[in-house]
Motif scaffolding. Structure first.
Motif, PDB file in Angstrom:
ATOM      1  N   GLU A  67      -0.123   4.964   0.420  1.00  0.00           N
ATOM      2  CA  GLU A  67       0.743   6.037   0.900  1.00  0.00           C
ATOM      3  C   GLU A  67       1.738   6.438  -0.188  1.00  0.00           C
ATOM      4  O   GLU A  67       2.296   5.584  -0.881  1.00  0.00           O
ATOM      5  CB  GLU A  67       1.513   5.573   2.138  1.00  0.00           C
ATOM      6  CG  GLU A  67       2.497   6.598   2.683  1.00  0.00           C
ATOM      7  CD  GLU A  67       3.419   6.022   3.740  1.00  0.00           C
ATOM      8  OE1 GLU A  67       4.192   6.812   4.323  1.00  0.00           O
ATOM      9  OE2 GLU A  67       3.381   4.798   3.973  1.00  0.00           O
ATOM     10  N   VAL A  68       1.960   7.748  -0.326  1.00  0.00           N
ATOM     11  CA  VAL A  68       2.953   8.256  -1.262  1.00  0.00           C
ATOM     12  C   VAL A  68       4.207   8.639  -0.477  1.00  0.00           C
ATOM     13  O   VAL A  68       4.165   9.508   0.397  1.00  0.00           O
ATOM     14  CB  VAL A  68       2.433   9.481  -2.040  1.00  0.00           C
ATOM     15  CG1 VAL A  68       3.509  10.000  -2.993  1.00  0.00           C
ATOM     16  CG2 VAL A  68       1.165   9.123  -2.805  1.00  0.00           C
ATOM     17  N   VAL A  69       5.315   7.977  -0.773  1.00  0.00           N
ATOM     18  CA  VAL A  69       6.598   8.253  -0.132  1.00  0.00           C
ATOM     19  C   VAL A  69       7.436   9.082  -1.093  1.00  0.00           C
ATOM     20  O   VAL A  69       7.672   8.684  -2.235  1.00  0.00           O
ATOM     21  CB  VAL A  69       7.341   6.953   0.223  1.00  0.00           C
ATOM     22  CG1 VAL A  69       8.690   7.259   0.868  1.00  0.00           C
ATOM     23  CG2 VAL A  69       6.487   6.091   1.153  1.00  0.00           C
ATOM     24  N   ILE A  70       7.880  10.255  -0.646  1.00  0.00           N
ATOM     25  CA  ILE A  70       8.624  11.186  -1.507  1.00  0.00           C
ATOM     26  C   ILE A  70      10.121  11.017  -1.274  1.00  0.00           C
ATOM     27  O   ILE A  70      10.594  11.052  -0.141  1.00  0.00           O
ATOM     28  CB  ILE A  70       8.224  12.636  -1.211  1.00  0.00           C
ATOM     29  CG1 ILE A  70       6.702  12.803  -1.345  1.00  0.00           C
ATOM     30  CG2 ILE A  70       8.944  13.596  -2.160  1.00  0.00           C
ATOM     31  CD1 ILE A  70       6.199  14.112  -0.791  1.00  0.00           C
ATOM     32  N   VAL A  71      10.859  10.860  -2.356  1.00  0.00           N
ATOM     33  CA  VAL A  71      12.310  10.692  -2.282  1.00  0.00           C
ATOM     34  C   VAL A  71      12.980  11.688  -3.224  1.00  0.00           C
ATOM     35  O   VAL A  71      12.539  11.864  -4.360  1.00  0.00           O
ATOM     36  CB  VAL A  71      12.710   9.255  -2.685  1.00  0.00           C
ATOM     37  CG1 VAL A  71      14.212   9.148  -2.882  1.00  0.00           C
ATOM     38  CG2 VAL A  71      12.267   8.256  -1.627  1.00  0.00           C
ATOM     39  N   ALA A  72      14.026  12.340  -2.757  1.00  0.00           N
ATOM     40  CA  ALA A  72      14.831  13.212  -3.623  1.00  0.00           C
ATOM     41  C   ALA A  72      16.036  12.416  -4.108  1.00  0.00           C
ATOM     42  O   ALA A  72      16.729  11.787  -3.315  1.00  0.00           O
ATOM     43  CB  ALA A  72      15.289  14.449  -2.859  1.00  0.00           C
ATOM     44  N   SER A  73      16.272  12.434  -5.409  1.00  0.00           N
ATOM     45  CA  SER A  73      17.388  11.676  -5.974  1.00  0.00           C
ATOM     46  C   SER A  73      17.914  12.377  -7.214  1.00  0.00           C
ATOM     47  O   SER A  73      17.160  13.038  -7.925  1.00  0.00           O
ATOM     48  CB  SER A  73      16.940  10.257  -6.325  1.00  0.00           C
ATOM     49  OG  SER A  73      17.990   9.495  -6.841  1.00  0.00           O
ATOM     50  N   THR A  74      19.184  12.230  -7.472  1.00  0.00           N
ATOM     51  CA  THR A  74      19.792  12.815  -8.664  1.00  0.00           C
ATOM     52  C   THR A  74      19.683  11.871  -9.846  1.00  0.00           C
ATOM     53  O   THR A  74      19.456  10.671  -9.693  1.00  0.00           O
ATOM     54  CB  THR A  74      21.278  13.120  -8.421  1.00  0.00           C
ATOM     55  OG1 THR A  74      21.966  11.884  -8.252  1.00  0.00           O
ATOM     56  CG2 THR A  74      21.465  14.011  -7.213  1.00  0.00           C
ATOM     57  N   MET A  75      19.870  12.411 -11.041  1.00  0.00           N
ATOM     58  CA  MET A  75      19.879  11.573 -12.224  1.00  0.00           C
ATOM     59  C   MET A  75      21.013  10.557 -12.147  1.00  0.00           C
ATOM     60  O   MET A  75      20.843   9.379 -12.504  1.00  0.00           O
ATOM     61  CB  MET A  75      20.032  12.445 -13.477  1.00  0.00           C
ATOM     62  CG  MET A  75      19.939  11.671 -14.785  1.00  0.00           C
ATOM     63  SD  MET A  75      18.392  10.765 -14.988  1.00  0.00           S
ATOM     64  CE  MET A  75      17.214  12.111 -14.897  1.00  0.00           C
ATOM     65  N   ASP A 120       9.774   3.742  -7.391  1.00  0.00           N
ATOM     66  CA  ASP A 120       8.709   3.262  -8.268  1.00  0.00           C
ATOM     67  C   ASP A 120       8.483   4.211  -9.434  1.00  0.00           C
ATOM     68  O   ASP A 120       8.303   3.772 -10.570  1.00  0.00           O
ATOM     69  CB  ASP A 120       7.400   3.118  -7.473  1.00  0.00           C
ATOM     70  CG  ASP A 120       7.515   2.126  -6.332  1.00  0.00           C
ATOM     71  OD1 ASP A 120       8.104   1.053  -6.533  1.00  0.00           O
ATOM     72  OD2 ASP A 120       7.029   2.445  -5.219  1.00  0.00           O
ATOM     73  N   ILE A 121       8.483   5.526  -9.145  1.00  0.00           N
ATOM     74  CA  ILE A 121       8.160   6.535 -10.153  1.00  0.00           C
ATOM     75  C   ILE A 121       9.212   7.634 -10.161  1.00  0.00           C
ATOM     76  O   ILE A 121       9.650   8.087  -9.101  1.00  0.00           O
ATOM     77  CB  ILE A 121       6.779   7.167  -9.871  1.00  0.00           C
ATOM     78  CG1 ILE A 121       5.665   6.130 -10.038  1.00  0.00           C
ATOM     79  CG2 ILE A 121       6.513   8.368 -10.788  1.00  0.00           C
ATOM     80  CD1 ILE A 121       4.304   6.620  -9.583  1.00  0.00           C
ATOM     81  N   GLY A 180       0.774  -1.215   0.000  1.00  0.00           N
ATOM     82  CA  GLY A 180       0.000   0.000   0.000  1.00  0.00           C
ATOM     83  C   GLY A 180       0.809   1.270   0.000  1.00  0.00           C
ATOM     84  O   GLY A 180       0.429   2.247   0.651  1.00  0.00           O
ATOM     85  N   GLN A 181       1.928   1.299  -0.722  1.00  0.00           N
ATOM     86  CA  GLN A 181       2.674   2.540  -0.859  1.00  0.00           C
ATOM     87  C   GLN A 181       3.248   2.645  -2.265  1.00  0.00           C
ATOM     88  O   GLN A 181       3.333   1.658  -2.997  1.00  0.00           O
ATOM     89  CB  GLN A 181       3.804   2.643   0.171  1.00  0.00           C
ATOM     90  CG  GLN A 181       4.990   1.726  -0.072  1.00  0.00           C
ATOM     91  CD  GLN A 181       6.169   2.068   0.837  1.00  0.00           C
ATOM     92  OE1 GLN A 181       6.020   2.816   1.788  1.00  0.00           O
ATOM     93  NE2 GLN A 181       7.325   1.506   0.549  1.00  0.00           N
ATOM     94  N   VAL A 182       3.609   3.850  -2.644  1.00  0.00           N
ATOM     95  CA  VAL A 182       4.289   4.096  -3.902  1.00  0.00           C
ATOM     96  C   VAL A 182       5.381   5.112  -3.633  1.00  0.00           C
ATOM     97  O   VAL A 182       5.166   6.112  -2.936  1.00  0.00           O
ATOM     98  CB  VAL A 182       3.300   4.578  -4.995  1.00  0.00           C
ATOM     99  CG1 VAL A 182       2.615   5.881  -4.601  1.00  0.00           C
ATOM    100  CG2 VAL A 182       3.992   4.719  -6.342  1.00  0.00           C
ATOM    101  N   VAL A 183       6.581   4.848  -4.141  1.00  0.00           N
ATOM    102  CA  VAL A 183       7.747   5.681  -3.865  1.00  0.00           C
ATOM    103  C   VAL A 183       8.033   6.558  -5.087  1.00  0.00           C
ATOM    104  O   VAL A 183       8.323   6.054  -6.173  1.00  0.00           O
ATOM    105  CB  VAL A 183       8.986   4.830  -3.518  1.00  0.00           C
ATOM    106  CG1 VAL A 183      10.166   5.730  -3.157  1.00  0.00           C
ATOM    107  CG2 VAL A 183       8.668   3.887  -2.365  1.00  0.00           C
ATOM    108  N   VAL A 184       7.940   7.876  -4.891  1.00  0.00           N
ATOM    109  CA  VAL A 184       8.024   8.835  -5.992  1.00  0.00           C
ATOM    110  C   VAL A 184       9.225   9.743  -5.810  1.00  0.00           C
ATOM    111  O   VAL A 184       9.389  10.374  -4.762  1.00  0.00           O
ATOM    112  CB  VAL A 184       6.746   9.701  -6.073  1.00  0.00           C
ATOM    113  CG1 VAL A 184       6.837  10.702  -7.220  1.00  0.00           C
ATOM    114  CG2 VAL A 184       5.515   8.827  -6.219  1.00  0.00           C
ATOM    115  N   ARG A 185      10.062   9.823  -6.831  1.00  0.00           N
ATOM    116  CA  ARG A 185      11.120  10.833  -6.868  1.00  0.00           C
ATOM    117  C   ARG A 185      10.519  12.095  -7.470  1.00  0.00           C
ATOM    118  O   ARG A 185       9.927  12.064  -8.562  1.00  0.00           O
ATOM    119  CB  ARG A 185      12.289  10.352  -7.731  1.00  0.00           C
ATOM    120  CG  ARG A 185      13.424  11.381  -7.875  1.00  0.00           C
ATOM    121  CD  ARG A 185      13.234  12.316  -9.037  1.00  0.00           C
ATOM    122  NE  ARG A 185      14.233  13.400  -9.011  1.00  0.00           N
ATOM    123  CZ  ARG A 185      14.121  14.545  -9.605  1.00  0.00           C
ATOM    124  NH1 ARG A 185      13.044  14.837 -10.303  1.00  0.00           N
ATOM    125  NH2 ARG A 185      15.071  15.453  -9.524  1.00  0.00           N
TER     126      ARG A 185
END
Length: 355
Positions: free
Chosen positions: A64-72, A87-88, A34-39
């Motif tokens: 739940e939407v989990v927000i992640v900061a990531s570089t290219m 995930d996205i 039940g979560q999705v991890v979005v950059r």
């Protein structure tokens, strides 16, 4: 949990280009049903997405939407290692092109959509593995104290005419993501539908003609807006959202929408993502008219879903890239051309800017 980073507009653009100048922030989220991890790019963009997309999506689906900061660079390294922690990817389309060429992206299941009608998403913003979510634009901005509306340059040919329209100018630096070679070609007589593939030599010759009138080539959106507001320059290319934000606060600035360049923020789903089903559902929901309109209301990005414009006043729509009226005066930046030619342009730029 995950740490959220705050980024500039420049970071958003470079995020889709040569490697995202933003600092890398990474905290591995706990995997759970039940979560999705979005950059995403962070900052006000992330806050707006939370308000109009993430929280309503969670309320609707329980996911739940989990927000992640990531570089290219980090995302590419993740793909090469075979360890998919995201995930996205929500990034500039040019960055997603790079990821797609690395074999990182999975097909988007448009046929399964239930929240969004695919017919409301123009085909030019859809591919098998990427989906444009918002539009921003590089526009001709001007200071109304120097050029009252109606007396400003009405196109890039006139912008290049420093005698008829005197005053210090600015254009984008290579460090902003891409320099304004497209506008240089328009100023040299190339029609908007013939800009790509870019004739690099012709573009730089045109850039050389205007170079003496360029006070500074800007490398961040914040700098471009400040220079225009302070009358360090009176004309220049600028991202529409940057100009509109300070114009709304009273700065005597305006946009000439003629011949503006559309740039695309987009979604992609990673191959092998742990939450692929949730990711597919998220993108479907995020592209629905009510969810997609949020950045138009808050950040002056243009929604991709054509039905989103029905939720805006006519006055609000006129300030957005992609609106029915503004679309007639635009062209779309070819991110595939830039992906293939960025290194070459960068080499030429590095010598040209010092000449």
């Amino acid at each position: 949990m995950v740490t959220r980073s705050v980024l500039t507009r420049r970071n958003v653009v470079v995020a889709g280009a040569t490697g995202l100048a933003m600092p890398f922030v990474w905290s591995r989220p706990a995997r759970a049903a039940g979560q999705v991890v979005v950059r995403n790019p962070g900052g006000a963009y992330s806050d707006t997405q939370k308000k109009y997309v993430y929280d309503p999506f969670t309320k609707e689906t329980g996911i739940e939407v989990v927000i992640v900061a990531s570089t290219m660079a980090k995302m590419l390294a993740m793909v090469k290692s075979g360890s998919t922690e995201l995930d996205i990817a929500d990034a500039g389309l040019d960055g997603l092109v790079t990821l797609n060429k690395a074999g990182a992206l999975a097909p988007i299941d448009y046929a399964a959509w239930k929240y969004t009608n695919t017919d409301d998403i123009p085909k030019e913003y859809r591919t098998a593995t990427t989906l444009g979510c918002y539009l921003y634009a590089s526009v001709l901005g001007y200071n109304k104290e120097a050029f009252p509306t109606g007396k400003q340059p009405a196109n890039w040919v006139e912008f290049w005419d420093a005698k008829a329209f005197p005053g210090p100018r600015m254009l984008a630096d290579m460090a902003s993501g891409t320099p304004n070679l497209e506008f240089a070609l328009i100023a040299d007589g190339v029609p908007m539908d013939k800009i790509f593939p870019i004739d690099i030599d012709r573009a730089f010759k045109s850039m050389s003609r205007i170079k003496p009138s360029i006070k500074k080539f800007w490398d961040t959106g914040a700098l471009s807006a400040q220079m225009l507001a302070d009358k360090d320059v009176v004309l220049g290319s600028i991202w529409n959202g940057r100009l509109q934000a300070i114009a709304d606060k009273g700065a005597p600035l305006a946009i000439e929408w003629n011949q503006h360049m559309l740039q695309i923020q987009a979604y992609g789903i990673f191959k092998g993502a742990a939450n692929t089903k949730e990711a597919q559902l998220f993108i479907d929901y995020a592209m629905s008219p009510k969810a997609n309109v949020g950045v138009g209301i808050e950040l002056n990005y243009g929604p991709i879903n054509r039905k989103s414009f029905d939720l805006l006043s006519a006055d609000a729509a006129t300030k957005l890239p992609g609106s029915p009226e503004n679309l007639k005066r635009s062209f779309v930046q070819d991110v595939n051309w830039w992906d293939e030619n960025r290194a070459k342009v960068n080499t030429i730029w590095s010598k040209w800017i010092l000449s």
